[in-house]
Design a protein around this motif. Structure first.
Motif, PDB file in Angstrom:
ATOM      1  N   GLY A  35      17.222  32.392  -1.948  1.00 41.35           N
ATOM      2  CA  GLY A  35      17.710  31.208  -1.267  1.00 41.35           C
ATOM      3  C   GLY A  35      16.795  30.760  -0.161  1.00 41.35           C
ATOM      4  O   GLY A  35      15.776  31.399   0.130  1.00 41.35           O
ATOM      5  N   TRP A  36      17.174  29.638   0.421  1.00 45.50           N
ATOM      6  CA  TRP A  36      16.473  29.090   1.574  1.00 45.50           C
ATOM      7  C   TRP A  36      17.496  28.791   2.671  1.00 45.50           C
ATOM      8  O   TRP A  36      18.580  28.245   2.397  1.00 45.50           O
ATOM      9  CB  TRP A  36      15.733  27.809   1.207  1.00 45.50           C
ATOM     10  N   PHE A  37      17.116  29.166   3.875  1.00 50.71           N
ATOM     11  CA  PHE A  37      17.879  28.834   5.069  1.00 50.71           C
ATOM     12  C   PHE A  37      16.940  28.100   6.012  1.00 50.71           C
ATOM     13  O   PHE A  37      15.718  28.129   5.836  1.00 50.71           O
ATOM     14  CB  PHE A  37      18.398  30.107   5.752  1.00 50.71           C
ATOM     15  N   ARG A  38      17.526  27.470   7.022  1.00 50.23           N
ATOM     16  CA  ARG A  38      16.681  26.822   8.023  1.00 50.23           C
ATOM     17  C   ARG A  38      17.328  26.950   9.393  1.00 50.23           C
ATOM     18  O   ARG A  38      18.551  27.104   9.510  1.00 50.23           O
ATOM     19  CB  ARG A  38      16.444  25.354   7.680  1.00 50.23           C
ATOM     20  N   GLN A  39      16.467  26.880  10.390  1.00 43.87           N
ATOM     21  CA  GLN A  39      16.953  26.951  11.764  1.00 43.87           C
ATOM     22  C   GLN A  39      16.228  25.896  12.574  1.00 43.87           C
ATOM     23  O   GLN A  39      15.012  25.999  12.807  1.00 43.87           O
ATOM     24  CB  GLN A  39      16.726  28.342  12.354  1.00 43.87           C
ATOM     25  N   GLY A  40      16.975  24.881  12.983  1.00 41.32           N
ATOM     26  CA  GLY A  40      16.414  23.822  13.800  1.00 41.32           C
ATOM     27  C   GLY A  40      16.416  24.210  15.264  1.00 41.32           C
ATOM     28  O   GLY A  40      17.042  25.201  15.663  1.00 41.32           O
ATOM     29  N   PRO A  41      15.737  23.428  16.096  1.00 45.25           N
ATOM     30  CA  PRO A  41      15.663  23.727  17.524  1.00 45.25           C
ATOM     31  C   PRO A  41      17.052  23.796  18.154  1.00 45.25           C
ATOM     32  O   PRO A  41      17.837  22.846  18.055  1.00 45.25           O
ATOM     33  CB  PRO A  41      14.860  22.544  18.087  1.00 45.25           C
ATOM     34  N   GLY A  42      17.356  24.919  18.774  1.00 44.30           N
ATOM     35  CA  GLY A  42      18.627  25.084  19.449  1.00 44.30           C
ATOM     36  C   GLY A  42      19.822  25.214  18.531  1.00 44.30           C
ATOM     37  O   GLY A  42      20.966  25.112  18.978  1.00 44.30           O
ATOM     38  N   LYS A  43      19.570  25.434  17.250  1.00 48.08           N
ATOM     39  CA  LYS A  43      20.671  25.520  16.285  1.00 48.08           C
ATOM     40  C   LYS A  43      20.741  26.901  15.653  1.00 48.08           C
ATOM     41  O   LYS A  43      19.780  27.664  15.656  1.00 48.08           O
ATOM     42  CB  LYS A  43      20.490  24.466  15.192  1.00 48.08           C
ATOM     43  N   GLU A  44      21.889  27.180  15.078  1.00 45.92           N
ATOM     44  CA  GLU A  44      22.046  28.430  14.346  1.00 45.92           C
ATOM     45  C   GLU A  44      21.409  28.291  12.957  1.00 45.92           C
ATOM     46  O   GLU A  44      21.325  27.185  12.414  1.00 45.92           O
ATOM     47  CB  GLU A  44      23.538  28.758  14.206  1.00 45.92           C
ATOM     48  N   ARG A  45      20.986  29.403  12.426  1.00 47.74           N
ATOM     49  CA  ARG A  45      20.417  29.395  11.079  1.00 47.74           C
ATOM     50  C   ARG A  45      21.483  28.950  10.085  1.00 47.74           C
ATOM     51  O   ARG A  45      22.628  29.416  10.134  1.00 47.74           O
ATOM     52  CB  ARG A  45      19.897  30.786  10.722  1.00 47.74           C
ATOM     53  N   GLU A  46      21.100  28.061   9.174  1.00 46.21           N
ATOM     54  CA  GLU A  46      22.067  27.516   8.233  1.00 46.21           C
ATOM     55  C   GLU A  46      21.571  27.593   6.793  1.00 46.21           C
ATOM     56  O   GLU A  46      20.364  27.547   6.525  1.00 46.21           O
ATOM     57  CB  GLU A  46      22.391  26.050   8.571  1.00 46.21           C
ATOM     58  N   PHE A  47      22.510  27.688   5.906  1.00 45.38           N
ATOM     59  CA  PHE A  47      22.228  27.745   4.483  1.00 45.38           C
ATOM     60  C   PHE A  47      21.694  26.403   3.987  1.00 45.38           C
ATOM     61  O   PHE A  47      22.191  25.349   4.384  1.00 45.38           O
ATOM     62  CB  PHE A  47      23.517  28.092   3.733  1.00 45.38           C
ATOM     63  N   VAL A  48      20.698  26.463   3.105  1.00 47.20           N
ATOM     64  CA  VAL A  48      20.138  25.262   2.506  1.00 47.20           C
ATOM     65  C   VAL A  48      20.380  25.256   0.995  1.00 47.20           C
ATOM     66  O   VAL A  48      20.925  24.305   0.453  1.00 47.20           O
ATOM     67  CB  VAL A  48      18.630  25.144   2.780  1.00 47.20           C
ATOM     68  N   THR A  57      22.872  29.708 -11.825  1.00 46.32           N
ATOM     69  CA  THR A  57      23.786  29.252 -10.770  1.00 46.32           C
ATOM     70  C   THR A  57      22.964  28.786  -9.587  1.00 46.32           C
ATOM     71  O   THR A  57      22.091  29.509  -9.108  1.00 46.32           O
ATOM     72  CB  THR A  57      24.717  30.389 -10.322  1.00 46.32           C
ATOM     73  N   ILE A  58      23.243  27.584  -9.124  1.00 47.66           N
ATOM     74  CA  ILE A  58      22.523  26.997  -8.000  1.00 47.66           C
ATOM     75  C   ILE A  58      23.526  26.355  -7.052  1.00 47.66           C
ATOM     76  O   ILE A  58      24.469  25.697  -7.489  1.00 47.66           O
ATOM     77  CB  ILE A  58      21.506  25.943  -8.487  1.00 47.66           C
ATOM     78  N   TYR A  59      23.281  26.565  -5.770  1.00 49.62           N
ATOM     79  CA  TYR A  59      24.110  25.958  -4.738  1.00 49.62           C
ATOM     80  C   TYR A  59      23.214  25.212  -3.749  1.00 49.62           C
ATOM     81  O   TYR A  59      22.093  25.645  -3.473  1.00 49.62           O
ATOM     82  CB  TYR A  59      24.892  27.016  -3.960  1.00 49.62           C
ATOM     83  N   GLY A  98      16.636  36.697   0.288  1.00 49.78           N
ATOM     84  CA  GLY A  98      16.981  37.377  -0.951  1.00 49.78           C
ATOM     85  C   GLY A  98      18.228  38.214  -0.781  1.00 49.78           C
ATOM     86  O   GLY A  98      18.421  38.846   0.257  1.00 49.78           O
ATOM     87  N   ASP A  99      19.061  38.216  -1.805  1.00 48.25           N
ATOM     88  CA  ASP A  99      20.296  38.997  -1.761  1.00 48.25           C
ATOM     89  C   ASP A  99      20.739  39.261  -3.192  1.00 48.25           C
ATOM     90  O   ASP A  99      20.401  38.493  -4.097  1.00 48.25           O
ATOM     91  CB  ASP A  99      21.373  38.227  -0.999  1.00 48.25           C
ATOM     92  N   HIS A 100      21.548  40.276  -3.369  1.00 44.05           N
ATOM     93  CA  HIS A 100      22.031  40.567  -4.720  1.00 44.05           C
ATOM     94  C   HIS A 100      23.242  39.736  -5.105  1.00 44.05           C
ATOM     95  O   HIS A 100      23.699  39.820  -6.243  1.00 44.05           O
ATOM     96  CB  HIS A 100      22.344  42.061  -4.844  1.00 44.05           C
ATOM     97  N   ASN A 101      23.742  38.936  -4.164  1.00 40.26           N
ATOM     98  CA  ASN A 101      24.957  38.176  -4.422  1.00 40.26           C
ATOM     99  C   ASN A 101      24.749  36.704  -4.058  1.00 40.26           C
ATOM    100  O   ASN A 101      24.652  36.366  -2.883  1.00 40.26           O
ATOM    101  CB  ASN A 101      26.119  38.771  -3.618  1.00 40.26           C
ATOM    102  N   THR A 102      24.689  35.854  -5.046  1.00 33.04           N
ATOM    103  CA  THR A 102      24.446  34.426  -4.811  1.00 33.04           C
ATOM    104  C   THR A 102      25.569  33.792  -4.009  1.00 33.04           C
ATOM    105  O   THR A 102      25.318  33.032  -3.066  1.00 33.04           O
ATOM    106  CB  THR A 102      24.313  33.676  -6.142  1.00 33.04           C
ATOM    107  N   ARG A 106      25.521  32.038   0.337  1.00 31.24           N
ATOM    108  CA  ARG A 106      25.801  30.700   0.856  1.00 31.24           C
ATOM    109  C   ARG A 106      26.871  30.712   1.934  1.00 31.24           C
ATOM    110  O   ARG A 106      27.096  29.690   2.576  1.00 31.24           O
ATOM    111  CB  ARG A 106      26.189  29.749  -0.274  1.00 31.24           C
ATOM    112  N   LEU A 107      27.545  31.831   2.126  1.00 30.09           N
ATOM    113  CA  LEU A 107      28.597  31.899   3.139  1.00 30.09           C
ATOM    114  C   LEU A 107      28.012  31.997   4.544  1.00 30.09           C
ATOM    115  O   LEU A 107      28.510  31.364   5.471  1.00 30.09           O
ATOM    116  CB  LEU A 107      29.513  33.083   2.861  1.00 30.09           C
ATOM    117  N   SER A 108      26.976  32.810   4.687  1.00 31.19           N
ATOM    118  CA  SER A 108      26.406  33.010   6.028  1.00 31.19           C
ATOM    119  C   SER A 108      25.076  33.733   5.929  1.00 31.19           C
ATOM    120  O   SER A 108      24.885  34.583   5.066  1.00 31.19           O
ATOM    121  CB  SER A 108      27.346  33.842   6.896  1.00 31.19           C
ATOM    122  N   TYR A 109      24.195  33.408   6.858  1.00 32.90           N
ATOM    123  CA  TYR A 109      22.922  34.132   6.922  1.00 32.90           C
ATOM    124  C   TYR A 109      23.158  35.601   7.242  1.00 32.90           C
ATOM    125  O   TYR A 109      22.310  36.441   6.967  1.00 32.90           O
ATOM    126  CB  TYR A 109      22.011  33.504   7.961  1.00 32.90           C
TER     127      TYR A 109
END
Length: 125
Positions: A35-48, A57-59, A98-102, A106-109
């Motif tokens: 997966g891909w996550f992102r973290q903007g300035p002053g923000k929490e890391r979020e799922f992409v 399976t794609i989210y 990377g994780d073993h559970n797709t 997507r629930l949380s970093y």
């Protein structure tokens, strides 16, 4: 153990495109959801986006749906994120995960097993 290295970040004008790549070392890459996550300035890391080991399976986060495309090539141990129609609010450090559970990814970093070092994407306003 699998190690992840991102590339492809940079500066792009609004409306432009970029493709991020994440190269994985290790023989068990194909067993991981990626997966891909992102973290903007002053923000929490979020799922992409996330993709299962088979690609079946794609989210996507609602904020990128229709603009970003995740894909993977297990023969090359690489996962990609194609980003189109980029907006200033897409500015962030993008992390490969990377994780073993797709579904869990997507629930949380906090549930992610593996991280890359991140690559910066800047879209000036």
């Amino acid at each position: 153990q699998v190690q992840l290295v991102e590339s492809g970040g940079g500066l792009v004008q609004a409306g432009g495109s970029l493709r991020l790549s994440c190269a994985a070392s290790g023989r068990t890459f194909s067993s991981y959801a990626m997966g891909w996550f992102r973290q903007g300035p002053g923000k929490e890391r979020e799922f992409v986006a996330a993709i299962s080991w088979s690609g079946g399976t794609i989210y996507y986060a609602d904020s990128v749906k229709g603009r970003f495309t995740i894909s993977r090539d297990n023969a090359k141990n690489t996962v990609y994120l194609r980003m189109n129609s980029l907006k200033p609010e897409d500015t962030a450090v993008y992390y490969c995960a990377g994780d073993h559970n797709t579904d869990r990814m997507r629930l949380s970093y906090r549930y992610v097993e593996l991280w890359g070092q991140g690559t910066l994407v800047t879209v000036p306003s």
